[in-house]
Design an enzyme around this catalytic site. Structure first.
Site, PDB file in Angstrom:
ATOM      1  N   LYS A  17       3.493  10.936  -0.433  1.00  0.00           N
ATOM      2  CA  LYS A  17       3.653  10.584   0.983  1.00  0.00           C
ATOM      3  C   LYS A  17       4.919   9.772   1.239  1.00  0.00           C
ATOM      4  CE  LYS A  17       0.613   6.524   0.702  1.00  0.00           C
ATOM      5  NZ  LYS A  17       1.622   5.491   0.961  1.00  0.00           N
ATOM      6  N   THR A  18       5.303   8.903   0.297  1.00  0.00           N
ATOM      7  CA  THR A  18       6.533   8.129   0.491  1.00  0.00           C
ATOM      8  C   THR A  18       7.739   9.059   0.529  1.00  0.00           C
ATOM      9  OG1 THR A  18       5.527   6.259  -0.675  1.00  0.00           O
ATOM     10  CG2 THR A  18       7.916   6.212  -0.372  1.00  0.00           C
ATOM     11  N   GLN A  52      -9.223   6.920   1.206  1.00  0.00           N
ATOM     12  CA  GLN A  52      -8.786   5.674   0.568  1.00  0.00           C
ATOM     13  C   GLN A  52      -8.879   4.482   1.522  1.00  0.00           C
ATOM     14  OE1 GLN A  52      -5.452   5.925  -2.421  1.00  0.00           O
ATOM     15  NE2 GLN A  52      -5.029   7.855  -1.378  1.00  0.00           N
ATOM     16  N   ARG A  62      -6.220   6.311  -9.788  1.00  0.00           N
ATOM     17  CA  ARG A  62      -5.129   5.479 -10.331  1.00  0.00           C
ATOM     18  C   ARG A  62      -4.679   6.021 -11.684  1.00  0.00           C
ATOM     19  NH1 ARG A  62      -3.414   4.597  -6.211  1.00  0.00           N
ATOM     20  NH2 ARG A  62      -5.105   5.967  -5.571  1.00  0.00           N
ATOM     21  N   ASP A  68       2.754   4.044   7.797  1.00  0.00           N
ATOM     22  CA  ASP A  68       2.183   4.378   6.488  1.00  0.00           C
ATOM     23  C   ASP A  68       0.795   3.741   6.363  1.00  0.00           C
ATOM     24  OD1 ASP A  68       1.982   5.337   3.938  1.00  0.00           O
ATOM     25  OD2 ASP A  68       3.335   3.887   3.034  1.00  0.00           O
ATOM     26  N   GLU A  69      -0.045   4.274   5.476  1.00  0.00           N
ATOM     27  CA  GLU A  69      -1.388   3.737   5.201  1.00  0.00           C
ATOM     28  C   GLU A  69      -2.176   3.518   6.499  1.00  0.00           C
ATOM     29  OE1 GLU A  69      -2.341   3.807   2.312  1.00  0.00           O
ATOM     30  OE2 GLU A  69      -0.811   3.231   0.867  1.00  0.00           O
TER      31      GLU A  69
END
Length: 749
Positions: A32-33, A249, A612, A218-219
């Site tokens: 996504k970044t 998430q 993770r 973002d997020e």
């Protein structure tokens, strides 16, 4: 460079979308970044959008720095693009315009410790018994109200008729009044006051709507109501709002995050385009299959299935142990063995757990095995006493209206100014509606202060002297001057203890930080929203906005221990997800909650932990675990049971030591260790702990029962599970306990 060379088709589609609302559902590890940075680059390079017309909002300084760095690698300097956190964005706006809603632009930002101090003072002033009404409860209620943009007066109206909540309303009103008198804001205020500014002064809102014609967030799944309102106001004119997030998430409900913001985005913006990023670049397919199986049991989500072009990799391992000691021992021995074999580095490994308390056993075992480790989420550097003391001096120099900072240092180092005299000054200030520092100027005339008033006047003169130097000194020079003049470090040196040496080392590190800051910003004049602000103001703002995760630095020389919440946004080649037991993870609170969304959030937290891992993942649990001094017997976490058996490599317990090893080991063991091994060998045989579920129980809800340890009680609830019955009993002597029927052996009386 072709912007699209490194993108997959869905990422390309997200980058190429130009105007109008856009929702990017970005699964874990889906790049996504990369999408956000390429989107910014395309807006500037291909669409001719001015850099200053773009606002990119993240949740951490670390993420903001990474995003800015990547954009600059593609386009060169893009200094006029705003890439910052929610709080930093709001601070920049408020520094310019907050005077329009009654605050000074040199306001102080209070951290969590500062808030606790103010709440304590408020409770004392209002004569509230903090044994009955917890200070933490007041703070949580105030934060929750601010997340919903509910001010003190509106809150008081909402809770009319509820005596307990009316007490909270009283504290909220006084707490906010004290912040205002100190020209201070807490972190929630940074968002709330920006929204208030936009609503009360439409001209300011319109200027920022024109400034930020393209907004990227973002997020987005972690936003609360106040942040949603802020973004909605800014985007309401041009509607070029791109939000990126993953509803799977969303794990910060306890901080006010509202998963509805992302789930209902298409209702708020009916013409929104939705793009799903499901290709994962981080993990093996085995790990992703496990994550997919766990999260699919949630109902409140938008469907996504992660996949990867990476190899299938090793299957996820599952290990069940007799107790927490064996669990920690297994993790330590596994890491040590892989290190000896050259397969892993310490920095490859992370141990993730649900609660901070679980770290103790792993720390002990790592120390015995000589495994270097670091706990993430301990005391923040800027929350340490000596650092807060020095920063309080700087805050007082910058803003003497900050009563909290002034009171913290008025007798640090000791100047012979006692608590009683400080109390008299505080009463004098409150009675006249002035600040504490202002009252200190007349301290020698305040009844009850006596000769101490002269010392207080000396303190005022000291601060005035520092203030006169601040204009000409760098931040590092000013800190050094404060330390030299006050003798703060000399006092620590005189202690001659290890603790004092550590505090001096922390102060040295603060000086390093100041020197770096001076080097980066010392010769730079700020413009726009930041113009006219001193170097000291900017330094204090920067350290106030540092988050715990911003301090995390990957290190190949130690294993990382951290909670699952702290691990979000990070990745590790090898992950041990420990404590996978019902009651621990998911927690008893979420299992017993009437709101099914609480259990769904726990499942999302498990999904975050699984994703993770890049190469290897091990899930572990214990049959019994010590909790608050009592032994609890827990079933395997329902999240593990969500995973089909064929996806896991299972082993019921840690392998027993080979018989040939026992005599040699016993010779070097203490009597206790030998007795412990004998006890395990005779009793802790796995077959003897197989749970056999009874067909029926000879007691029911509301029956009186007897337990061999806890005595008599009343059965409050019985929940039938696949392997056993979970029984809740209110015992006469020890209160409420939850236990499994096969182990509890309750007798009806």
């Amino acid at each position: 460079m072709d912007l699209y060379d490194s993108l997959n088709p869905q990422q390309c589609e997200a980058v190429r979308h130009f105007e109008g609302p856009l929702l990017i559902l970005a699964g874990a590890g889906s790049g996504k970044t990369r999408v956000l940075t390429h989107r910014i680059a395309r807006l500037i390079e291909e669409k001719g959008v001015n850099p200053w017309n773009i606002l990119a909002i993240t949740f951490t300084n670390k993420a903001a720095g990474e995003m800015r760095e990547r954009v600059e690698q593609m386009l060169g300097s893009v200094g006029s693009v705003w890439v910052s956190t929610f709080h930093s964005t709001c601070v920049r706006i408020l520094r310019r315009y907050i005077d329009l809603i009654g605050y000074g632009t040199n306001f102080t930002i209070y951290d969590g410790d500062d808030q606790k101090t103010v709440i304590k003072e408020v409770c004392k002033h209002l004569q509230i018994d903090t044994k009955i009404f917890r200070e933490r409860g007041f703070l949580n209620a105030i934060s929750a109200a601010k997340d919903e943009l509910v001010g003190p007066e509106e809150y008081a109206q909402k809770v009319e008729g509820d005596l307990r909540l009316q007490k909270t309303a009283q504290v909220y009103r006084e707490y906010q009044a004290r912040l205002k008198s100190s020209n201070a804001l807490d972190f929630d205020d940074l968002i709330c006051k920006t929204v208030e500014l936009f609503q009360r002064v439409p001209e300011v809102l319109e200027s920022y709507q024109e400034r930020f014609r393209f907004i990227l967030v973002d997020e987005y799944q972690d936003t609360n109501m106040a942040q949603f309102r802020l973004v909605s106001l800014l985007a309401s004119k041009y509607r070029n709002l791109c939000v990126v997030g993953d509803d799977d998430q969303s794990i910060y409900k306890f901080r006010g995050a509202n998963i509805g913001n992302i789930l209902n985005f298409e209702e708020d913006f009916p013409d929104a385009k939705v793009i799903r990023l499901e290709q994962n670049y981080r993990s093996t397919q085995s790990i992703l299959d496990t994550a997919n199986e766990v999260i699919r049991h949630n109902e409140g989500r938008k469907s996504k299935t992660l996949w990867t072009a990476n190899p299938d990799g090793e299957k996820v391992k599952f290990r069940q142990f007799m107790n927490g000691f064996e669990e920690a021992e297994y993790v330590a021995e596994t890491i040590a063995g892989k290190m000896r074999g050259g397969e892993w580095k310490y920095g490859d490994c992370a141990v993730l757990y649900r609660t901070n308390a679980q770290s103790r056993l792993f720390e002990e075992k790592f120390l015995l095995a000589n495994i270097p480790y670091k706990i993430v989420g301990g005391v923040n550097f800027y929350a340490r006493k000596e650092i807060k003391d020095v920063l309080a001096y700087l805050k007082t120099i910058a803003n003497a209206e900050d009563d909290l900072a002034v009171r913290r240092i008025i007798n640090v180092p000791k100047r012979g100014i006692g608590a009683a005299s400080i109390g008299h000054v505080q009463e004098y200030a409150i009675a006249r509606g002035i600040g504490f520092f202002e009252a200190l100027k007349n301290a020698d005339k305040i009844p009850g202060v006596g000769r101490t008033g002269l010392k207080m006047r000396g303190f005022v003169d000291l601060i005035r002297t520092f203030r006169s130097k601040a204009e000409f000194f760098t931040v590092k020079e000013l800190i050094e001057d404060v330390l030299n003049v006050t003798g703060y470090v000399k006092e620590l040196e005189a202690e001659g203890t290890e603790e004092a040496d550590e505090r001096i080392a922390n102060i040295d590190e603060l000086l390093n930080k100041a020197a770096s800051f001076d080097e980066e910003f010392g010769g730079e004049e700020e413009s726009g929203e930041q113009s006219g602000r001193s170097l000291l103001d900017r330094f204090l703002e920067e350290v106030a906005l540092v988050a715990d995760i911003d301090d995390f630095v990957e290190n190949p020389d130690h294993v990382v221990l951290m909670t699952l919440h702290s691990a979000k946004g990070l990745e590790f080649p090898v992950v041990f997800l420990v404590g996978m037991e019902d009651g621990l993870f998911p927690s008893y609170l979420s299992i017993s909650s009437e709101d099914p969304m609480d259990l769904e959030e726990e499942r999302r937290l498990c999904y975050v932990g699984i994703t993770r891992a890049k190469r290897e993942l091990t899930l572990t649990c214990a049959r019994q675990r010590m909790v608050r001094g009592d032994v609890h017997y827990n079933r395997v976490s329902r999240f593990v049971e969500d995973i089909p058996d064929e996806m896991l490599v299972k082993q019921e317990s840690a392998p027993e030591p080979r018989q040939a090893e026992r005599p040699a080991r016993a010779q070097n063991q203490t009597a206790y260790q030998q007795a412990r091994d004998a006890f395990r060998a005779k009793v802790f045989v796995p077959q003897q702990f197989q749970v056999k579920k009874a067909r029926t129980l000879d007691y029911g809800v509301d029956d009186r029962v007897r337990h061999v340890k806890f005595g008599d009680g009343i059965v409050k609830d019985i929940v039938e599970g696949g392997r056993d019955y979970e029984v809740t009993v209110e015992f006469d002597r020890v209160g409420q306990k939850k236990m499994f029927a096969s182990f509890a052996k309750l007798e009806k009386i």
